[in-house]
Scaffold this active site. Structure first.
Site, PDB file in Angstrom:
ATOM      1  N   HIS B  38       0.845  -1.205   0.000  1.00  0.00           N
ATOM      2  CA  HIS B  38       0.000   0.000   0.000  1.00  0.00           C
ATOM      3  C   HIS B  38       0.869   1.239   0.000  1.00  0.00           C
ATOM      4  CE1 HIS B  38      -3.189   2.791   1.323  1.00  0.00           C
ATOM      5  NE2 HIS B  38      -4.047   1.862   0.970  1.00  0.00           N
ATOM      6  N   PHE B  39       1.489   1.637  -1.082  1.00  0.00           N
ATOM      7  CA  PHE B  39       1.489   0.974  -2.381  1.00  0.00           C
ATOM      8  C   PHE B  39       2.950   0.815  -2.805  1.00  0.00           C
ATOM      9  CE2 PHE B  39      -2.427   3.549  -2.204  1.00  0.00           C
ATOM     10  CZ  PHE B  39      -3.395   2.590  -2.402  1.00  0.00           C
TER      11      PHE B  39
END
Lengths: 93, 158
Positions: B38-39
């Site tokens: 993420h991410f």
């Protein structure tokens, strides 16, 4: 009573998106109108604010769970309105 | 923030029962396995953790209101808005304000600020119940006192 009912019915209609004409004094908030306990909480908070009272919802729920009261005693709207009127009167006393 | 331990605010900087307000500081960790997903190449604190941070923040106010006798369980999240990316190393200010108490529930409005910009906001409602375990209560109070929870709101003798 009628003025209390009108206010409560308006709150329910607005909070739960239920047509106002479907909300009657004999309506059971849970069984007839399909309002669940968390949705009813928003209604209770709006009632508290509109009437300057504190609905003892926690105590009512406990009484129902313990079999000391039926849901109809608290959640049929005419009964709810009677309790609101009593709380208003007690506050003003 | 200690994400692995689910402790998402670091320090209580202000708490007033009279005003119904609590503010906490929370520093977003620079390293976390969460950022691997993420991410990749663009680490961002997940919005669900920001919402939990707001809930934990409000929780300190509610614990103070109940003198640590009851615990606020998150029941409803309304009007959550995630306005900006929160990045590793950001030092956040989390604010909560009491807006209603009744029927065994407490409702708060919350927001997270970074350098005076609102990063996110939400309204949260908590069901406030007696602690389900004395161990839980004991550990929470011990942690509370470490992060600046006012001792006057803790049970006597702590």
């Amino acid at each position: 009573m009628s003025s209390t009912f009108d206010t409560v019915a308006s709150i329910i209609a607005e909070t739960c998106d239920i047509p106002r004409e479907n909300i009657k004094p004999e309506s059971h908030a849970i069984d007839d109108l399909g309002i669940d306990s968390l949705d009813f909480l928003d209604i209770a908070f709006a009632i508290d604010k509109a009437f300057g009272i504190k609905l003892p919802l926690e105590q009512w729920t406990q009484e129902v769970n313990e079999g000391k009261a039926t849901t109809g005693q608290y959640f049929v709207l005419k009964n709810l309105c009677e309790r609101i009127d009593a709380l208003k009167a007690a506050k003003g006393a | 923030m200690y994400i692995e331990y689910f402790l998402l605010v670091d320090r209580i900087v202000a708490l007033s029962i009279e005003e119904g307000v609590v503010r906490c500081e929370a520093t977003v960790p620079t390293e976390s396995t969460i950022y691997q997903g993420h991410f990749p190449g663009f680490p961002v604190l997940p919005g669900v953790l920001l919402i939990e941070a707001m809930a934990q923040n409000a929780g300190w106010l509610i614990l103070a209101m109940t003198r640590c006798e009851r615990f606020p369980f998150l029941s409803i999240i309304n009007e959550a808005k995630l306005r900006n990316f929160v990045r590793p190393g950001n030092v956040l200010l989390v604010e909560s304000k009491l807006i209603h108490e009744g029927s065994g529930y407490i409702k708060t409005e919350n927001r997270v600020l970074f350098e005076n910009a609102v990063m996110c906001e939400a309204t949260t409602t908590f069901r406030v119940l007696p602690f389900p375990s004395p161990v839980f209560q004991e550990k929470l109070i011990a942690h509370a006192l470490k992060i600046g929870f006012p001792a006057e709101f803790a049970p006597h003798g702590r």
